[in-house]
Design a protein around this motif. Structure first.
Motif, PDB file in Angstrom:
ATOM      1  N   ALA A  86       0.857  -1.183   0.000  1.00 52.06           N
ATOM      2  CA  ALA A  86       0.000   0.000   0.000  1.00 52.06           C
ATOM      3  C   ALA A  86       0.897   1.238   0.000  1.00 52.06           C
ATOM      4  CB  ALA A  86      -0.896   0.010   1.227  1.00 52.06           C
ATOM      5  N   ILE A  87       0.550   2.186  -0.850  1.00 49.57           N
ATOM      6  CA  ILE A  87       1.289   3.444  -0.900  1.00 49.57           C
ATOM      7  C   ILE A  87       0.285   4.563  -0.657  1.00 49.57           C
ATOM      8  CG2 ILE A  87       2.733   4.972  -2.288  1.00 49.57           C
ATOM      9  CD1 ILE A  87       3.513   2.409  -3.893  1.00 49.57           C
ATOM     10  N   ASP A  88       0.497   5.298   0.431  1.00 52.98           N
ATOM     11  CA  ASP A  88      -0.363   6.430   0.767  1.00 52.98           C
ATOM     12  C   ASP A  88       0.418   7.706   0.489  1.00 52.98           C
ATOM     13  OD1 ASP A  88      -2.014   4.448   1.688  1.00 52.98           O
ATOM     14  OD2 ASP A  88      -2.003   5.078   3.774  1.00 52.98           O
ATOM     15  N   ARG A  89      -0.146   8.553  -0.367  1.00 52.30           N
ATOM     16  CA  ARG A  89       0.465   9.840  -0.683  1.00 52.30           C
ATOM     17  C   ARG A  89      -0.448  10.938  -0.183  1.00 52.30           C
ATOM     18  NH1 ARG A  89       1.297   6.577  -5.145  1.00 52.30           N
ATOM     19  NH2 ARG A  89       3.479   6.330  -5.749  1.00 52.30           N
ATOM     20  N   VAL A  90       0.125  11.865   0.560  1.00 50.96           N
ATOM     21  CA  VAL A  90      -0.649  12.969   1.120  1.00 50.96           C
ATOM     22  C   VAL A  90       0.055  14.268   0.750  1.00 50.96           C
ATOM     23  CG1 VAL A  90      -1.634  13.983   3.212  1.00 50.96           C
ATOM     24  CG2 VAL A  90      -1.269  11.498   3.085  1.00 50.96           C
ATOM     25  N   GLU A  91      -0.690  15.165   0.118  1.00 45.24           N
ATOM     26  CA  GLU A  91      -0.169  16.492  -0.185  1.00 45.24           C
ATOM     27  C   GLU A  91      -1.080  17.516   0.454  1.00 45.24           C
ATOM     28  OE1 GLU A  91       0.473  17.092  -4.359  1.00 45.24           O
ATOM     29  OE2 GLU A  91       1.929  15.449  -4.478  1.00 45.24           O
ATOM     30  N   VAL A  92      -0.488  18.554   1.032  1.00 43.68           N
ATOM     31  CA  VAL A  92      -1.271  19.599   1.686  1.00 43.68           C
ATOM     32  C   VAL A  92      -0.899  20.956   1.099  1.00 43.68           C
ATOM     33  CG1 VAL A  92      -1.573  18.303   3.841  1.00 43.68           C
ATOM     34  CG2 VAL A  92       0.412  19.775   3.580  1.00 43.68           C
TER      35      VAL A  92
END
Length: 141
Positions: A86-92
């Motif tokens: 699983a790859i979780d990418r978070v950009e803010v």
């Protein structure tokens, strides 16, 4: 399988990203998570977590690593299990009201399980949607 979601938080981008990317907080917003054990006392790039999640009645053990962490900008966490990655990418990004969060969850199943992606995607979508709703509540607290 890839799931993209956008949500908003009233907190700063730095605080929002840290709350999401530090998986010591994961159980507080994702109720499919049964347990989290942090390998490190200090959070940052390279931090590792043992995470046990429940999916379709089965417990799955994963080791997550913070592979990218740019405070207030983005984070990437990679989780590895016996039969999946699983790859979780978070950009803010800052907005007038607080922070926009772009969250992408990518799940790659090992062969032959990947043959069932279309069917399993239904269950994963529900799990992701439920987790994102929990994240909304968590960030608004």
């Amino acid at each position: 399988m890839r799931f993209e979601r956008r949500l908003y938080a009233s907190k700063t981008p730095e605080e929002t990203l840290r709350l999401i990317a530090d998986f010591r907080n994961l159980k507080a917003w994702d109720d499919s998570v049964q347990s989290v054990l942090a390998h490190d006392d200090i959070f940052g790039q390279g931090s590792k977590y043992d995470v046990r999640v429940l999916f379709s009645g089965n417990s799955i053990d994963m080791v997550y690593t913070v592979t990218v962490y740019e405070p207030g900008v983005r984070a990437v966490l990679t989780g590895v299990a016996l039969k999946a990655t699983a790859i979780d990418r978070v950009e803010v990004a800052a907005t007038e009201q607080g922070t926009q969060v772009d969250y992408v969850a990518e799940i790659r199943l090992a062969f032959p399980y990947n043959l069932f992606d279309p069917l399993l995607a239904i269950g994963f979508k529900k799990t992701v949607d439920h987790a994102v709703e929990g994240l909304r509540r968590f960030l608004s607290a």
